[in-house]
Scaffold this active site. Sequence first.
Site, PDB file in Angstrom:
ATOM      1  N   TYR A 110      18.278-105.995 109.340  1.00 33.00           N
ATOM      2  CA  TYR A 110      17.621-107.292 109.582  1.00 33.00           C
ATOM      3  C   TYR A 110      16.137-107.155 109.292  1.00 33.00           C
ATOM      4  CZ  TYR A 110      15.760-111.350 112.025  1.00 33.00           C
ATOM      5  OH  TYR A 110      15.100-112.507 112.318  1.00 33.00           O
TER       6      TYR A 110
ATOM      7  N   GLU B 295      13.209-115.059 106.810  1.00 28.18           N
ATOM      8  CA  GLU B 295      14.157-114.235 107.566  1.00 28.18           C
ATOM      9  C   GLU B 295      15.302-113.820 106.650  1.00 28.18           C
ATOM     10  OE1 GLU B 295      16.557-114.590 111.786  1.00 28.18           O
ATOM     11  OE2 GLU B 295      16.460-116.334 110.480  1.00 28.18           O
TER      12      GLU B 295
END
Length: 432
Positions: free
Chosen positions: A153, A241
């Site tokens: 991530y 993101e």
Amino acid sequence: MAASMACQAAVRGLRAASTKQLLLSRNKLARVSPRRWLNLQEYQSKKLMQDSGVTVQRFFVADTASEALEAAKRLKAKEIVLKAQILAGGRGKGLFDSGLKGGVHLTKDPAVVGELAGKMLGYNLTTKQTPKEGVKVKTVMVAEALDISRETYFAILMDRSCNGPVMVGSPQGGVDIEEVAATTPELIFKEVIDIFEGVRDDQALRMAANLGFKGPLERQAADQIKRLYDLFLKVDATQVEVNPLGETPEGQVVCFDAKINFDDNAEFRQKAVFAMDDTAESDPTETEAAKYDLKYIGLDGNIACFVNGAGLAMATCDIIDLHGGKPANFLDLGGGVKENQVYAAFKLLTADPKVEAILVNIFGGIVNCAIIANGITKACRELELKVPLVVRLEGTNVNEAKRILSESGLPITSASDLDDAARKAVAAIARK
């Protein structure tokens, strides 16, 4: 300490609840309605990344089944992924009214892509995040399917506590970042970026190492991180993101999925980006309100809230609820308000058939209450307002505003404070 700060940044910045989400949870009102800010489809975000040198899967976009088939052939990939392009999440488990299950399909046969696209395009796809009737699919993305040997991530976002951008990453990708932050905060890593220096090589390499990339992949991941920061600056993003930022068995670092949030204040210099805004899935009222620089959020009650400021809006909704009423919506005027905006606001509010009363709650700091009052009286006369109107004004030029309202001859109920206004609005409906 660093893990704790990173955890806070992740939870605060990456999944910051919108005003609407707060209202929905606090007032327990359930209505599906997209948020009114720049919405980009998945393929548009991928194109922005691609243009900045970020590694993404090879892909094509198609509007017809024949185009999808041709795109699948052109890819010459071992495996192909076909994705319906809608803004709502949960596509993989969605259902089309054509009978097709799932808005994401994998296949090795290009011919199957054409058949599947024919059952997607022009049909409504229903997921947990769409209205009951679903959303019509007008575009599909045909992309090369790549195996992922490991998922991480990574995100870049603006963080108030750091007075600028920060990088947040975790070797645990492909899952909810809040869950990682809550259960294993030591796996959340944070790097504060100096806005003047940008991402330094040592920072990028340290983040890549923390994400678990090793050997040549560490340098490759660091390069992708720097390119993502270049994109962040280039498009005036408030958040980029990537989940997951993955590595393939062939030794390639790829951004498989991304979400980009943009600074609305930068629209004047990001015209090409904002021109891509997809309003097809947005509430028509929210879209119309945006034309007048108004922020509108629809709810399920019957008392319209006309306010200036999101905090005041939430307080107004809460107090209406406290006194037994339910807000139908709220409409935020913002700061530099003009009479025509007040008129447009009333027009939007009165067009909602659920609205049985309107509560105006204005605290005039930079807002001139007299302008609000003139706009209210004009709207009441020209729109022939037929529902009770309760007005609470306080602040700049409030005495002049009260004079305008009292001398208008219109059936406007004045309130001394917010509590009084909420009581009167709820009582007005009870008397009907």
